[in-house]
Design an enzyme around this catalytic site. Sequence first.
Site, mmCIF file in Angstrom:
data_model
loop_
_atom_site.group_PDB
_atom_site.id
_atom_site.type_symbol
_atom_site.label_atom_id
_atom_site.label_comp_id
_atom_site.label_asym_id
_atom_site.label_seq_id
_atom_site.Cartn_x
_atom_site.Cartn_y
_atom_site.Cartn_z
ATOM 1 N N HIS A 195 0.838 -1.220 0.083
ATOM 2 C CA HIS A 195 -0.027 -0.098 -0.041
ATOM 3 C C HIS A 195 0.878 1.191 0.058
ATOM 4 O O HIS A 195 0.762 2.231 -0.737
ATOM 5 C CB HIS A 195 -0.942 -0.072 1.134
ATOM 6 C CG HIS A 195 -2.002 1.287 1.153
ATOM 7 N ND1 HIS A 195 -1.513 2.524 1.642
ATOM 8 C CD2 HIS A 195 -3.104 1.396 0.799
ATOM 9 C CE1 HIS A 195 -2.535 3.146 1.727
ATOM 10 N NE2 HIS A 195 -3.739 2.661 1.152
ATOM 11 N N GLU A 226 1.342 3.910 -2.746
ATOM 12 C CA GLU A 226 1.352 5.263 -2.272
ATOM 13 C C GLU A 226 2.322 5.644 -1.250
ATOM 14 O O GLU A 226 2.464 5.713 0.058
ATOM 15 C CB GLU A 226 0.121 5.671 -1.438
ATOM 16 C CG GLU A 226 -1.224 5.392 -2.133
ATOM 17 C CD GLU A 226 -2.411 5.724 -1.277
ATOM 18 O OE1 GLU A 226 -2.341 6.038 -0.060
ATOM 19 O OE2 GLU A 226 -3.529 5.420 -1.737
ATOM 20 N N HIS A 238 -7.231 -2.052 -3.378
ATOM 21 C CA HIS A 238 -6.050 -1.958 -4.250
ATOM 22 C C HIS A 238 -5.578 -2.796 -5.055
ATOM 23 O O HIS A 238 -5.142 -2.664 -6.201
ATOM 24 C CB HIS A 238 -4.901 -1.602 -3.050
ATOM 25 C CG HIS A 238 -5.363 -0.107 -2.506
ATOM 26 N ND1 HIS A 238 -5.021 0.921 -3.253
ATOM 27 C CD2 HIS A 238 -5.315 0.376 -1.096
ATOM 28 C CE1 HIS A 238 -5.102 2.103 -2.361
ATOM 29 N NE2 HIS A 238 -5.135 1.732 -1.203
#
Length: 308
Positions: free
Chosen positions: A178, A209, A241
Amino acid sequence: MKTIFTSFFMLLTTFGLLAHGGGNYEHSDFFGSMQIGDKAAILMVHFGTTHDDTRALTIDVLNDRVRQQFPDLEVREAYTSRIVIKRLGDRGITKSDPLEVLQQLKSEGYTHILIQSSTIIDGKEMESLERNAAEVKDQFKEVRVGKPLLYDPDDYEAVIAAITKGADKNLAYVLVGHGTYDSTTAQYAMLDYMLKAKGHQNFIVGTIEGYPEYDDMLAQLQQSGLKKVVLVPFMFVAGEHAKNDIEGDWKEELEKAGYTVEVKMQGLGENVEIQDIFINHLKFKTRHRKLDIMEKKAKYRQTGEKED
């Protein structure tokens, strides 16, 4: 009741734990202070997901395994994502955040709380959870919070062993985390470094990210010379995601760049060895208490012991 918990504790000490205490922990029996009338519970904390398929294979499975490992303790669940809680609530599925569950446990007379999160890194989600625990600490006799998946070097080694088993040297495995935009993103870079140090040159870490970014991953991939790629979600669940960013954007971009791409649509939580690491973190907390930094400094001032 205390006899039951003491026997359970002795049973745990019979088996080896993956994690070690290091300089940040001291040996302390979680159940040792329990008296007649005291009640202990485990709170399993997850970011959460709106995808029923991956939840059943990851979150639910880990919760059930914890219940099996700790049959004498009450096991509850909480989600940290308020967005997930809201969306599930709109579908008639009720989930609570950690503070709400802790307050409920207090109202039911529980006195000793073990908290274990399925968080991957020691980042914002763990910071939030630690704050929740600190907020209610004085309302319980004992509250302990277990480590995330990646914390000390032993954790990285255990994770690497779990995710590289049976890997094909002719394939490039891209682990997609993530990510985060603060300094804790360095934990992903540490994972990438340790993978290479252990000879897994065909494993590359990237994040959606944070750092390493897509371009950082691509540079390593180009340097490897490998043309067949397996995209692997480095997330506890293969949810939003994984299905949108990894199976969608990352796969499309790599295929445009000339790579043959397969997506391993499986969250880390489906890996039994990863589940074992979380369970061992929980067991570790039944035997160890984390030392506050000011406790350590007070000891150094009194004894003159060298700081680690």
